[in-house]
Design an enzyme around this catalytic site. Structure first.
Site, PDB file in Angstrom:
ATOM      1  N   LYS A  22     -12.191  -4.601  97.699  1.00  0.00           N
ATOM      2  CA  LYS A  22     -11.320  -3.836  96.800  1.00  0.00           C
ATOM      3  C   LYS A  22     -10.897  -2.482  97.364  1.00  0.00           C
ATOM      4  CE  LYS A  22     -10.921  -6.423  93.026  1.00  0.00           C
ATOM      5  NZ  LYS A  22      -9.634  -6.782  92.431  1.00  0.00           N
ATOM      6  N   SER A 276     -16.584 -11.958  99.118  1.00  0.00           N
ATOM      7  CA  SER A 276     -15.754 -10.854  98.629  1.00  0.00           C
ATOM      8  C   SER A 276     -16.517  -9.607  98.230  1.00  0.00           C
ATOM      9  CB  SER A 276     -14.903 -11.322  97.440  1.00  0.00           C
ATOM     10  OG  SER A 276     -15.741 -11.763  96.381  1.00  0.00           O
TER      11      SER A 276
END
Length: 395
Positions: A22, A276
């Site tokens: 992110k 992720s």
């Protein structure tokens, strides 16, 4: 690799400074703001990982940020946001899932004039997150045959799909959603983003009720393949990643590897799974173990007999200790005695602390209910471990 017969690589986004991909989207968007926009500050909504990216970018670029987190955000992520952002970030916890926090952030921006930093539905955010695909190609040194990517709001998948369609068209790209939060699949089926009626908050990094307009358009235009995985299977994979490779993955971070067992993979092909994120609160592992037990077939697939022994010992031990405590209390009361129930924890050192924590909570509750002093205090063991153990036991 051994399980699939393919050459499997992990793209370790959990090794980023904020422990997830992110950072890429948040930094890209904030870096492109004008001086006037920076002066007004930014607001963002997040389930935790995007918040850390915004906090990190805001602190590094000198831009004030207000970040809205849903209540299902793990404590570990909340604390990391505050640490990364320092005095440049204000954290506000509100709503049950990401979409609730997003509405609060939008209202803040409308009132204050601050710039919204979307977690996924913005071109700069998608472009930044899509650099994961660029790095895979550069670091691998060849075109992968298959790439699996976790999907929440679709920013990572949309950004990667757009770049790969133009630069690596022969690669099979598969987006992986949680079964109980498959908002991208719902959008593709409806022809546009739609609100899911219910969303399970467990896979907090992908618990999105509605995907973005831009992310849906990118995924739809590239014809990207989608699939989903069950929470129990995700939990089994989290345990396997930790036990085998020492990787602490959050639920969303384990989805791309979870799905490999269900895909038709050509032996000898090159496969990349995107891990992720690794922002997982260690106190959640009791819940992870319990949910893994709901996926018995997958559990045995990964751990063999060790898995069955582990769960059996856990469940039977807790029940046995509960019976022991109840018997001790009844014996004391039958003799008309009041006092302390002795605690016998045979082989206790062989169990994780949250097992012992569970026992302590069970003993104290049973004793308190019958007016007997257990002689134990939760401070003897970590309070969080005690609560986690009790929840995992189902008692």
């Amino acid at each position: 690799s051994a399980a699939t017969g393919a050459d499997v690589w992990l793209k370790r986004e959990d090794l980023q400074p904020v422990r997830s991909y992110k950072l890429r989207g948040a930094f890209t968007l904030i870096a492109h703001l004008s001086e006037e926009q920076r002066a007004k500050g930014v607001v963002a909504a997040s389930a935790g990982n995007h918040a850390q990216g915004v906090a990190f970018a805001g602190q590094r670029l000198g831009v004030k940020a207000r970040i809205y987190l849903p209540r299902n955000t793990p404590r570990q992520k909340r604390d990391r946001v505050a640490t990364l952002g320092g005095d440049m970030v204000d954290v506000i916890v509100t709503g049950e899932v990401y979409d609730d926090a997003a509405r609060a952030a939008a209202a803040d921006a409308a009132e204050s004039g601050a710039v919204v930093v979307p977690a996924f539905d913005a071109l700069d955010t998608m472009a930044g997150q899509g650099t994961v695909a660029v790095e895979i190609a550069r670091q691998l040194g060849r075109t992968p045959d298959l790439v699996t990517v976790p999907v929440g709001g679709g920013g990572l998948l949309g950004g990667m799909a757009t770049w790969m369609a133009a630069n690596s068209a022969s690669t099979r790209l598969v987006g992986v959603e949680p079964e109980d939060a498959a908002s991208m699949a719902a959008a593709l089926a409806a022809g546009a983003p739609v609100d899911l009626e219910t969303v399970s908050p467990f896979v907090d990094g992908a618990a999105v009720r509605r995907v973005g307009d831009l992310t849906h358009a990118a995924v739809d235009a590239t014809g990207t393949e989608l699939t989903s995985v069950a929470e129990g299977a995700i939990c089994v994979e989290m345990l396997a990643m930790y036990q085998t490779d020492g990787i602490i993955a959050e639920p969303a971070g384990a989805m791309a590897t979870t799905v490999l067992a269900d895909l038709d993979i050509t032996p000898g092909s090159t496969v990349v799974a995107v891990v992720s994120g690794g922002n997982n609160d260690v106190s959640r592992y009791a819940d992870v173990v319990e949910r893994a037990g709901s996926s018995v077939g997958s559990l045995y697939h990964h751990f063999g007999n060790k898995a069955g022994l582990y769960l059996a010992l856990w469940q039977e031990w807790v029940k046995d200790q509960e019976n022991l405590v109840s018997t001790a209390i009844e014996d004391l009361q039958s003799r008309g005695e009041a006092g302390t129930v002795p605690l016998f924890m045979v082989g206790a050192r062989a169990y994780p602390r949250f097992f012992i924590g569970c026992l302590i909570v069970v003993v104290r509750r049973r004793c308190r209910g019958r007016g007997v002093d257990s002689g134990m205090r939760v401070r003897q063991w970590p309070r969080r471990a005690a609560v986690a153990g009790l929840r995992s036991s189902g008692l």
